[in-house]
Every structure is written in structure tokens, then in C-alpha cells.
Scaffold this active site. Structure first.
Site, PDB file in Angstrom:
ATOM      1  N   HIS A  65       0.830  -1.207   0.000  1.00 10.07           N
ATOM      2  CA  HIS A  65       0.000   0.000   0.000  1.00 10.07           C
ATOM      3  C   HIS A  65       0.870   1.266   0.000  1.00 10.07           C
ATOM      4  CE1 HIS A  65      -3.569   2.430   1.236  1.00 10.07           C
ATOM      5  NE2 HIS A  65      -2.629   3.180   1.784  1.00 10.07           N
ATOM      6  N   GLU A  66       1.786   1.336   0.954  1.00 10.02           N
ATOM      7  CA  GLU A  66       2.631   2.541   1.048  1.00 10.02           C
ATOM      8  C   GLU A  66       3.515   2.680  -0.189  1.00 10.02           C
ATOM      9  OE1 GLU A  66       1.828   4.717   3.142  1.00 10.02           O
ATOM     10  OE2 GLU A  66       0.586   3.413   4.409  1.00 10.02           O
ATOM     11  N   HIS A  70       1.700   4.496  -2.837  1.00  7.37           N
ATOM     12  CA  HIS A  70       1.841   5.942  -2.639  1.00  7.37           C
ATOM     13  C   HIS A  70       3.222   6.400  -3.120  1.00  7.37           C
ATOM     14  CE1 HIS A  70      -1.803   6.744  -0.405  1.00  7.37           C
ATOM     15  NE2 HIS A  70      -1.522   5.878   0.549  1.00  7.37           N
ATOM     16  N   GLU A 113      -4.600   7.929  -2.791  1.00  3.15           N
ATOM     17  CA  GLU A 113      -5.093   6.668  -2.235  1.00  3.15           C
ATOM     18  C   GLU A 113      -5.497   5.695  -3.347  1.00  3.15           C
ATOM     19  OE1 GLU A 113      -5.340   4.488   1.191  1.00  3.15           O
ATOM     20  OE2 GLU A 113      -4.524   6.491   0.871  1.00  3.15           O
TER      21      GLU A 113
HETATM   22 ZN    ZN Z   1      -2.812   5.258   2.019  1.00  3.07          ZN
END
Ligand code: ZN
Length: 499
Positions: free
Chosen positions: A263-264, A267, A293
Site C-alpha cells: 500500500h505505502e 503511494h 489513495e
Molecule cells: Zn494510504
């Protein structure tokens, strides 16, 4: 060079300098969350406040206002790209000049002290220790909105993270999504996956860290200008040339760490894909938090929870954890990473119930700002809303209203971005499947270059040329809708849970 071009150049140079200052502040903030000794919080609060003051000065330099006036008075000479730069710079300049330095300083101090108070309150499960800090944050948020002459305080804060978005736009999307999510949760109940999940125990942290790093390196995260460390709450900060990811590891919950790293990294890859030459201006910035996001969610869910993803990574995962994975098949892993069940903690929630957690927070933030709910009543309010929306009551405040870092830093209006990001990711995933027909086969072969390339071209390289809704339309040709997310979730989960 014409005077007009010179003025534009002076503006972008000032914006670039401000960006560099901001990157120093971000680094100090990262250090606070990764490295700071426990008794150094007061010093850090002073450092943060001083940096915020210098940054604020750089943002409100009177000459920026004069340059903007000049450029706006001859806007017919501006290209669409330059228009986006000027529009964005104007928004920031107006905000900075209307907010007094004293407020900015008080906010920065409150962010730092609030964060430490929250961490302590959460550790001791003592909401009353955090309540005064939350009250201060809400008062500061109201003070700022009134100085900015915002019509509605909460809309003002939503707009700070996703320019152009309002409660009235978000609520219908969330309302349409709720019954669909509930029906998926209902379908998934009693699917018997919990037993398999219980097998994910005893995964040494070193193996988890090296496997996660290998996964995101292959996806395209560039470790030559980025790194990953450990913090209480996973996050991504920094910029294109130095992107910092953090996560946390639990030997008995390896999948939570793995998916938080993916997830990170989503980003991080967005940050790494922004046009370096335009840093500091709108063209070198991300669009807003919902689009940010959408990038993390797409990698985490659409890619990382697919069967194709595990077809590639299964053998490597077994190399790292041979004993732990004994007795678990590829199908077992696939079912566990797609397990849907209501649980109290947002960051560990699956991709269906996650959205219900966001609706809970959206509803509470609306109530806190429209005066329906007092801070002292937040634990009760949280528990009641949690029962209504999620169907469960948390066993403690640490597991309930103290679980998230956001309010400790005065971040209000930020939560809706997470679910908006899920909606955007699903809408663009449909575009990706059309643009790259063999995408699934590529993922199953551990090949992510055309996927990342498509994201770079259509999203990352555009910077903030478009706003959230405009970029969604530009890329997909349609308005943002809840339907692609529902289609994607049903396509993946219905066969899994009906088999
Ligand atoms: Zn996030």
C-alpha cells in the site's frame, strides 16, 4: 525573455524554494515518527514550530502576490499548464496570507504535542488524556475555517485534501455503496476461512521485511531514491527524489505488514512518478489524497490480492517461510488474503469492510463539526455509530476511537479520501484491463512494467493539471461512480465465497 515569462519564472522559482523547505519539514516529521527518543518530544515540537513559521513566511511573501496579480491580469498568455500552476499558487497564497503566523505556530505545536498525547492515551487506553488535545485541534480547525470565510467548516477541510469535493458529493456515493458492501459481508460470513488464517503465525520479522522489499522493488519502487523503515503507524512521506515508506511488523500477522508495505509503496511510486522538473508547482504535485489513495489501493487490492499475483509470488514466499507455509495451498493463501469479516481496526480491515470504517469516521466528523457530538461524548458516539455501521462495538477506546493517528495531528476531512480512492482505483482498473488485455498474465509472470507505465503516463506525469473529478473523467471518460468498485468486488469475491 519577456517580462511576462520572467514573472512566471520568478513565481516557479519561489514555489520550488518553498517545496524544498517543505521537504525539510517532512524529513523532520519522518524522523519524529521513526527515530525520536521518548523524552525529546519538546525539542521536536519547537523545531517543527520554527520550520512551520519559516515555511509560512515563504508562502506569504508579498512579491508572490504581485507576480500572481500580473500573471492573472494577462491570463490569455498562459498555457493550460501555466494556468494550473497559477491557479494552485493563488489558492495557497490566499490561504497563507489570511492565516496569521500565530495560528500556524499554534497548529504546529498542537500537532506535535497532540501526537505524543494520543500515543500515550492509546497505550494506556485512556481517552480522557487525549480529549483536551482533540478539543484544541477542533477549535483550531474552526478558527482557520472562519478566517478563510468558509461556508461550512467540515466542507472546508474536505476541500483541503481533495480540492473541489464536498460532503454533498461524497454522501450519495457512500450511501449507494453501503447496501452493496453489507450484502458482500453477509455473503462472506461463515465461509470457514478463519481456520486457514490462524495458520499465519510465527513469521520472523527479518523474512517479512526482505520479502516485502523484494515485492515492491519488482513492482517498481525505486530504492535508489527511497527507503523503508519502522514506525507505530505505516505512512509514506518525502517526494520524488527521496521517498520514505514506513511499516510495522508482527510475527503473528505477516499479511498485515505485507499489504501495508505494498500500500505505502503504491503511494511511493506515485510520488516517484511525478514530474521532477515541475516540483513545487501544481504540475509536479499529486492531485489530492483521493487520487493518492487510488494508487496505493490499486497496488494493494486490485494487484496484490489477485490470484495472478500469488501465482507468481507463492514459490518465493515458500522459500522464505518453508515451515510456516507447510500445509497451506495457493488457494488457501488466495482465500485468506481475500477474507472478508467485520473487525474493529481500520488499518487491518479487508477491502470491503474498510469502507464501512470510513463511513463511520465520516459520520463522526460531520457530527463533531456540526455540533451534534461533543468531544467528551466521542467514545460513546463512536461505539454507537460503530454498532450501527459496522455491526460491532469495540472492546476498548484503544480499539475504538483512539485507534487512528489522524485526529491526533488535527487531520479532519481526510478519511473520506480513502474510500474515494477505492472508488477511483476500481474505475481506473477497468480502463487498465481494456488498455492492457493480458494484464493478468503479466502479473502472473511478475511483470509490472506496462502497468506502472500506464499509471505513469495517464496519472503520475499529469501532476495536478486536473482536479480529482476532472482527472477521473479525463482518464475514464466517466464521472466518479460507486459501480466499478461494486463490480470489481463482486467479480472477485462472489466466486470465492460461493465455491
Ligand atoms: Zn494510504
Amino acid at each position: 525573455m519577456s517580462d511576462f515569462s520572467k514573472t512566471y519564472q520568478k513565481l516557479t522559482a519561489a514555489l520550488r524554494r518553498k517545496h524544498t523547505l517543505g521537504s525539510v519539514a517532512a524529513l523532520v516529521d519522518w524522523d519524529e515518527k521513526v527515530n525520536l527518543p521518548p523524552k525529546s518530544g519538546d525539542l521536536r515540537a519547537e523545531q517543527t514550530a520554527l520550520l512551520a513559521e519559516i515555511y509560512h513566511e515563504a508562502t506569504r511573501k508579498p512579491e508572490i502576490g504581485r507576480w500572481l496579480d500580473q500573471l492573472e491580469s494577462a491570463s490569455e498568455q498562459l498555457s493550460p499548464e501555466q494556468m494550473a500552476v497559477v491557479r494552485d499558487a493563488r489558492r495557497e497564497f490566499d490561504r497563507a496570507t489570511r492565516l496569521p503566523a500565530s495560528l500556524v505556530e499554534r497548529k504546529a505545536k498542537a500537532q506535535s504535542t497532540g501526537y505524543h498525547a494520543w500515543a500515550e492515551a492509546r497505550a494506556k487506553d485512556d481517552f480522557s488524556h487525549f480529549a483536551p488535545f482533540l478539543k484544541e485541534h477542533i477549535a483550531l480547525a474552526q478558527e482557520e475555517a472562519s478566517l478563510m470565510e468558509a461556508g461550512n467548516v467540515y466542507d472546508y477541510w474536505v476541500d483541503q485534501f481533495d480540492p473541489g469535493m464536498t460532503q454533498d458529493q461524497i454522501k450519495p456515493l457512500f450511501d449507494a455503496l453501503t447496501p452493496e458492501l453489507r450484502s458482500l459481508v453477509h455473503l462472506a460470513e461463515n465461509a470457514g476461512i478463519a481456520d486457514k488464517e490462524a495458520a499465519f503465525r510465527g513469521f520472523p520479522v527479518e523474512g517479512q521485511a526482505s520479502f516485502a522489499a523484494e515485492v515492491i522493488r519488482r513492482m517498481g519502487f525505486d530504492f535508489e531514491r527511497g527507503r523503508i523503515d519502522i514506525s507505530l503507524h505505516p505512512f509514506c512521506s518525502g517526494e520524488t527524489r527521496d521517498t520514505r515508506l514506513t511499516t510495522r511488523y508482527d510475527v503473528n500477522d505477516p499479511l498485515e505488514s505485507l499489504y501495508s508495505v505494498i500500500h505505502e509503496a503504491g503511494h511511493g511510486m506515485y510520488e516517484q512518478g511525478l514530474p521532477f522538473e515541475h516540483l513545487g508547482t501544481a504540475l509536479g504535485s499529486h492531485v489530492g489524497m483521493a487520487i493518492h489513495e487510488s494508487q496505493s489501493r490499486l497496488w494493494e487490492n486490485q494487484v496484490g490480492r489477485s490470484r495472478a499475483f500469488w501465482e507468481f509470488w507463492e514459490s518465493r514466499y515458500r522459500d522464505v517461510f518453508p515451515q510456516q507455509l507447510e500445509g497451506l495451498s495457493l488457494d488457501d493463501i488466495y482465500r485468506v488474503v481475500n477474507r472478508v469479516a467485520v473487525s474493529p481496526i481500520r488499518v487491518s480491515a479487508d477491502e470491503v469492510t474498510y469502507n464501512l470504517h470510513i463511513m463511520l469516521r465520516f459520520s463522526l466528523e460531520q457530527k463533531l463539526f456540526n455540533g451534534e457530538l461533543a468531544v467528551d461524548d466521542l467514545p460513546d458516539g463512536w461505539n454507537a455509530e460503530s454498532e450501527r455501521i459496522l455491526g460491532l462495538r469495540p472492546s476498548s477506546n484503544a480499539m475504538g476511537c483512539l485507534q487512528d493517528v489522524h485526529w491526533s495531528c488535527g487531520l479532519f476531512g481526510y478519511f473520506p479520501s480513502y474510500s474515494l480512492g477505492n472508488l477511483v482505483a476500481a474505475q481506473w482498473w477497468e480502463c487498465l484491463l481494456e488498455a492492457i488485455p493480458d494484464l493478468e498474465a503479466q502479473i502472473a509472470a511478475g511483470e509490472f512494467k506496462s502497468l506502472l507505465g500506464w499509471l505513469r503516463t495517464h496519472i503520475h506525469r499529469k501532476g495536478r493539471l486536473y482536479r480529482t473529478g476532472e482527472l477521473v473523467r479525463e482518464v475514464s471518460g466517466k464521472e466518479l461512480s460507486h459501480e466499478p468498485l461494486v463490480r470489481y468486488l463482486r467479480n472477485r469475491l462472489v466466486p470465492l465465497y460461493q465455491s
